[in-house]
Design a protein around this motif. Structure first.
Motif, PDB file in Angstrom:
ATOM      1  N   PHE A 128     -13.906  -2.475 -23.395  1.00 54.88           N
ATOM      2  CA  PHE A 128     -13.653  -1.159 -23.969  1.00 54.88           C
ATOM      3  C   PHE A 128     -13.703  -1.224 -25.492  1.00 54.88           C
ATOM      4  O   PHE A 128     -13.099  -2.117 -26.095  1.00 54.88           O
ATOM      5  N   HIS A 129     -14.418  -0.294 -26.111  1.00 65.41           N
ATOM      6  CA  HIS A 129     -14.234  -0.081 -27.543  1.00 65.41           C
ATOM      7  C   HIS A 129     -12.793   0.386 -27.740  1.00 65.41           C
ATOM      8  O   HIS A 129     -12.364   1.366 -27.124  1.00 65.41           O
ATOM      9  N   SER A 130     -12.023  -0.324 -28.569  1.00 68.66           N
ATOM     10  CA  SER A 130     -10.653   0.109 -28.850  1.00 68.66           C
ATOM     11  C   SER A 130     -10.524   0.395 -30.336  1.00 68.66           C
ATOM     12  O   SER A 130     -11.114  -0.294 -31.175  1.00 68.66           O
ATOM     13  N   SER A 142      -9.821   6.182 -27.933  1.00 68.57           N
ATOM     14  CA  SER A 142     -10.008   4.753 -27.672  1.00 68.57           C
ATOM     15  C   SER A 142      -8.767   3.928 -27.999  1.00 68.57           C
ATOM     16  O   SER A 142      -8.845   2.703 -28.106  1.00 68.57           O
ATOM     17  N   ALA A 160      -9.604   7.173 -22.905  1.00 68.50           N
ATOM     18  CA  ALA A 160      -9.644   5.989 -22.051  1.00 68.50           C
ATOM     19  C   ALA A 160      -8.666   6.042 -20.882  1.00 68.50           C
ATOM     20  O   ALA A 160      -8.770   5.233 -19.958  1.00 68.50           O
ATOM     21  N   HIS A 210     -17.222   3.101 -24.078  1.00 67.16           N
ATOM     22  CA  HIS A 210     -16.988   3.492 -25.470  1.00 67.16           C
ATOM     23  C   HIS A 210     -16.384   4.900 -25.483  1.00 67.16           C
ATOM     24  O   HIS A 210     -17.076   5.891 -25.714  1.00 67.16           O
TER      25      HIS A 210
END
Length: 320
Positions: free
Chosen positions: A152-154, A170, A131, A123
């Protein structure tokens, strides 16, 4: 050979929710017990059953006062791993903390629980670490070594005027940069960009480019995508694009997920207590409306088969 569920829009098949949490988030704390209780029922009048959930511990992700998470990589992840040992419904993705923890911590966990851990969770926004930062590389090396997918939190940010601001930590572009260094590692764009229509479209572009260029193995999940729009326009759009990539049908790269039990997708959201049911039904209805004879196959893939295949590739055997 697998036979697709072709019964109806609400086929009596299993569902895998690929994006679920436990732990503390702002003023709420969600135990694994409460999560299991929420999913221990059939949705839409018994037509839909969530068979398994991919879960991660919010305590390792967030702290309300500063960027340091409530719990470290060892403590917080062991809690969810131990809970998962007691049920086949929970599939833990261990939370990684680039900038705070270490890949060595995660490898210790993988070696201690080799049959339990089935993926890594990141995250960047909560950690405040972009990221594409070099601190992610040791973790992705682990994912490559142990054949684990990475969620992944995007999130694509926008300004007050609604214009996209492509410098969020992100941002899918940054996740894509890291994914290209590990082209065999499945990397999931959680929320498909979050932030509304333009943000989802930006994430779609990244996902389709990665497929057309064959330079990474990106996926996307549907957590919060079109959650309040029964027509599901961006879900329909990405399915259409995935059907027409330069490599042909790549709808295997799309996963059903919700972010439950956060927001409306949990028992505490009393005013919208049917939101989870309605989200499932509306996605299926939108697919049937737009994809005709191909609809049931797409529904089966997105809600179950794609996640099943991804998890099986990482060593977990999920029966049909």
């Amino acid at each position: 050979m697998y036979i697709e569920h072709l019964n109806s829009v609400n086929f009596n098949g299993k569902i895998i929710d690929s994006h679920v949490h436990c732990g503390k988030w702002t003023n709420d704390t969600f135990s694994t017990k409460s999560v299991l209780q929420f999913f221990d029922r059939k949705f839409n009048n018994g037509k839909d059953k969530v068979d398994k959930v991919i879960i991660s511990n919010l305590d390792c992700i967030i702290n309300d006062t500063d960027k340091k998470p409530y719990k470290d990589e060892i403590t917080g992840n062991i809690e969810i791993i131990e809970k998962s040992l007691a049920t086949k419904q929970l599939i833990p993705f261990v939370v990684c903390q680039p900038g705070y923890g270490s890949a060595e911590n995660i490898e210790l966990l993988i070696n201690a629980y080799p049959t339990v851990i089935k993926g890594l969770k990141f995250h960047p926004a909560c950690l405040g670490v972009s990221a594409n930062d070099a601190s992610y590389i040791p973790y992705l090396k682990l994912a490559q070594k142990y054949n684990l997918p990475c969620l992944f939190h995007s999130e694509v940010l926008s300004d007050e005027a609604g214009n996209l601001v492509r410098n969020g930590v992100s941002d899918p572009v940054y996740i894509y940069e890291t994914a290209q260094m590990f082209p065999k590692v499945p990397v999931i764009l959680g929320h498909m960009g979050l932030g509304g229509g333009k943000a989802h479209e930006a994430a779609e572009e990244v996902l389709i480019e990665s497929i057309n260029k064959r330079n990474s193995k990106l996926y996307a999940d549907l957590a919060w995508v079109d959650w309040d729009n029964p027509e599901k326009p961006h879900i329909v759009d990405i399915i259409d694009k995935l059907l027409k990539t330069s490599d042909g049908d790549k709808t295997e790269r799309l996963l059903f997920g919700t972010d439950a039990p956060l927001g409306v997708f949990g028992e505490k959201a009393l005013k919208q207590k049917n939101a989870y049911d309605n989200n499932i039904k509306n996605i299926k209805d939108a697919i049937h409306k737009n994809f005709g004879d191909n609809a049931n196959k797409l529904i089966s893939r997105i809600f179950y088969r794609n996640s099943k295949k991804l998890l099986n590739n990482s060593g977990i055997n999920i029966e049909v």
